[in-house]
Design an enzyme around this catalytic site. Structure first.
Site, PDB file in Angstrom:
ATOM      1  N   ASN A 110       0.574  -1.184  -0.124  1.00  0.00           N
ATOM      2  CA  ASN A 110       0.016   0.135   0.078  1.00  0.00           C
ATOM      3  C   ASN A 110       1.340   0.913  -0.069  1.00  0.00           C
ATOM      4  O   ASN A 110       1.058   2.139   0.769  1.00  0.00           O
ATOM      5  CB  ASN A 110      -1.115  -0.224   1.443  1.00  0.00           C
TER       6      ASN A 110
ATOM      7  N   ASP B  58      -0.854  -5.771  11.895  1.00  0.00           N
ATOM      8  CA  ASP B  58      -2.051  -6.068  11.585  1.00  0.00           C
ATOM      9  C   ASP B  58      -2.939  -6.047  12.295  1.00  0.00           C
ATOM     10  O   ASP B  58      -3.301  -5.771  13.764  1.00  0.00           O
ATOM     11  CB  ASP B  58      -2.217  -7.690  12.110  1.00  0.00           C
TER      12      ASP B  58
ATOM     13  N   PHE C 282     -12.745   2.921   4.807  1.00  0.00           N
ATOM     14  CA  PHE C 282     -12.716   1.779   3.610  1.00  0.00           C
ATOM     15  C   PHE C 282     -13.163   0.890   5.426  1.00  0.00           C
ATOM     16  O   PHE C 282     -13.769   0.841   6.139  1.00  0.00           O
ATOM     17  CB  PHE C 282     -11.473   1.174   3.419  1.00  0.00           C
TER      18      PHE C 282
ATOM     19  N   ARG D  55      -4.704   2.838  14.285  1.00  0.00           N
ATOM     20  CA  ARG D  55      -2.830   2.257  13.003  1.00  0.00           C
ATOM     21  C   ARG D  55      -2.151   3.677  13.772  1.00  0.00           C
ATOM     22  O   ARG D  55      -0.729   3.749  13.487  1.00  0.00           O
ATOM     23  CB  ARG D  55      -3.539   2.677  11.384  1.00  0.00           C
TER      24      ARG D  55
HETATM   25  P1  IMP Z   1      -5.066  -4.789   7.690  1.00  0.00           P
HETATM   26  O1  IMP Z   1      -4.727  -5.840   8.811  1.00  0.00           O
HETATM   27  O2  IMP Z   1      -4.805  -3.596   8.242  1.00  0.00           O
HETATM   28  O3  IMP Z   1      -5.320  -5.852   6.592  1.00  0.00           O
HETATM   29  O4  IMP Z   1      -7.353  -5.294   7.876  1.00  0.00           O
HETATM   30  C1  IMP Z   1      -7.527  -6.252   8.196  1.00  0.00           C
HETATM   31  C2  IMP Z   1      -8.622  -5.281   7.949  1.00  0.00           C
HETATM   32  O5  IMP Z   1      -9.168  -4.575   9.355  1.00  0.00           O
HETATM   33  C3  IMP Z   1      -9.481  -4.748   7.143  1.00  0.00           C
HETATM   34  O6  IMP Z   1      -9.753  -6.104   5.563  1.00  0.00           O
HETATM   35  C4  IMP Z   1     -10.584  -4.077   7.086  1.00  0.00           C
HETATM   36  O7  IMP Z   1     -11.730  -5.273   6.824  1.00  0.00           O
HETATM   37  C5  IMP Z   1     -10.803  -3.684   8.487  1.00  0.00           C
HETATM   38  N1  IMP Z   1      -9.942  -2.711   9.293  1.00  0.00           N
HETATM   39  C6  IMP Z   1      -8.442  -2.004   9.423  1.00  0.00           C
HETATM   40  N2  IMP Z   1      -7.958  -0.877   9.788  1.00  0.00           N
HETATM   41  C7  IMP Z   1      -9.573  -0.319   9.880  1.00  0.00           C
HETATM   42  C8  IMP Z   1     -10.122   0.685   9.822  1.00  0.00           C
HETATM   43  O8  IMP Z   1      -9.354   1.545   9.803  1.00  0.00           O
HETATM   44  N3  IMP Z   1     -11.391   0.869   9.409  1.00  0.00           N
HETATM   45  C9  IMP Z   1     -12.146  -0.298   9.210  1.00  0.00           C
HETATM   46  N4  IMP Z   1     -11.399  -1.428   8.847  1.00  0.00           N
HETATM   47  C10 IMP Z   1     -10.927  -1.331   9.630  1.00  0.00           C
END
Ligand code: IMP
Length: 194
Positions: A9, A68, A148, A177
Site C-alpha cells: 500500500n 495487523d 474503508f 493505526r
Molecule cells: P489490515 O490488517 O490492515 O489488513 O486490516 C484487516 C481488516 O480490518 C481490513 O480488511 C478491514 O476489514 C479492517 N480494518 C482495518 N483497519 C480499518 C480501519 O481503519 N477502518 C475500518 N476497517 C479497518
C-alpha cells in the site's frame, strides 16, 4: 537505516516515510522483489504481525516491520478480530462483513468495540511490538462514505460521527493505526538518536 514495511500500500508507505524523515529509507515489498503471498496463519494479531515481519527478515534479509489490525466487539467475544477482512467469506467484501456484524448485534444493547493495530518490528532478528487502540461502538446503521472496511459502522468514543463521516485527517489523528505508528516512530528515533 534501511527498513522494509511489509506492505504494497503505497499510501501507507508514503505516510510513514514522511513521519520518519530522511534518516530512514523505507522500502516496500515490491522494492525488494517480494511478489509472493506472505503467510498470515496465526490466531492473533500479534502472531500475524510477527509472522509477516519474520518472513521478510528470514527470507529476504531485511530489517522489517509489519502490521495487523482487527475490529474487536465485546458482545461477540472479540470477533471478528483477526478474521476482520474475511469475516463474511473469502471475497473480503466490506458490505457483507458489516451486514454480518450488524445482524449479530441486532438484539444486543452492548455495542462496545475497538480497533486494535499491532506492529511487529524486527531488527537483526530481535522483535519489538507496538499497539494502537481506539475505543468506540458499533452503530445501528451505516453512516458516511469515506474511509474503508468497517468505518461506516464504527463510532469512536467521544464523537457523534462514524469514522466514515470523518475526513482522513480527522480519522488519522485518533486512529488505532496512527497510534501504533506513533509509538513505532518514537522508538525508531530513540534508537537512532534523532
Ligand atoms: P489490515 O490488517 O490492515 O489488513 O486490516 C484487516 C481488516 O480490518 C481490513 O480488511 C478491514 O476489514 C479492517 N480494518 C482495518 N483497519 C480499518 C480501519 O481503519 N477502518 C475500518 N476497517 C479497518
Amino acid at each position: 537505516m534501511e527498513l522494509v514495511f511489509a506492505t504494497n500500500n503505497l499510501h501507507k508507505l508514503e505516510e510513514l516515510q514522511a513521519l520518519l524523515g530522511s534518516h530512514f529509507k523505507l522500502k516496500s515489498l515490491k522494492d525488494i522483489g517480494c511478489n509472493e503471498d506472505i503467510p498470515e496463519e496465526q490466531p492473533t494479531l500479534e502472531g500475524n504481525a510477527r509472522q509477516k515481519a519474520f518472513f521478510i527478515f528470514n527470507n529476504y534479509g531485511y530489517n522489517c516491520f509489519a502490521d495487523d489490525t482487527g475490529l474487536e466487539i465485546d458482545a461477540l467475544e472479540g470477533d471478528p478480530g483477526v478474521y476482520s477482512a474475511r469475516y463474511a467469506g473469502e471475497a473480503k467484501d466490506p458490505q457483507a462483513n458489516m451486514n454480518k456484524v450488524m445482524h449479530q448485534l441486532e438484539k444486543i444493547n452492548n455495542r462496545k468495540a475497538r480497533f486494535r493495530t499491532v506492529i511487529s518490528l524486527v531488527i537483526n532478528s530481535n522483535e519489538k511490538q507496538f499497539e494502537g487502540i481506539v475505543e468506540g461502538e458499533i452503530t445501528r446503521e451505516k453512516r458516511g462514505d469515506s474511509g474503508f472496511g468497517y468505518d461506516p459502522v464504527f463510532m469512536p468514543e467521544g464523537y457523534n460521527k462514524t469514522f466514515a463521516e470523518m475526513s482522513m485527517k480527522e480519522k488519522n489523528q485518533i486512529s488505532h493505526r496512527a497510534r501504533a505508528v506513533q509509538k513505532l516512530v518514537e522508538y525508531l528515533r530513540q534508537i537512532e538518536n534523532i
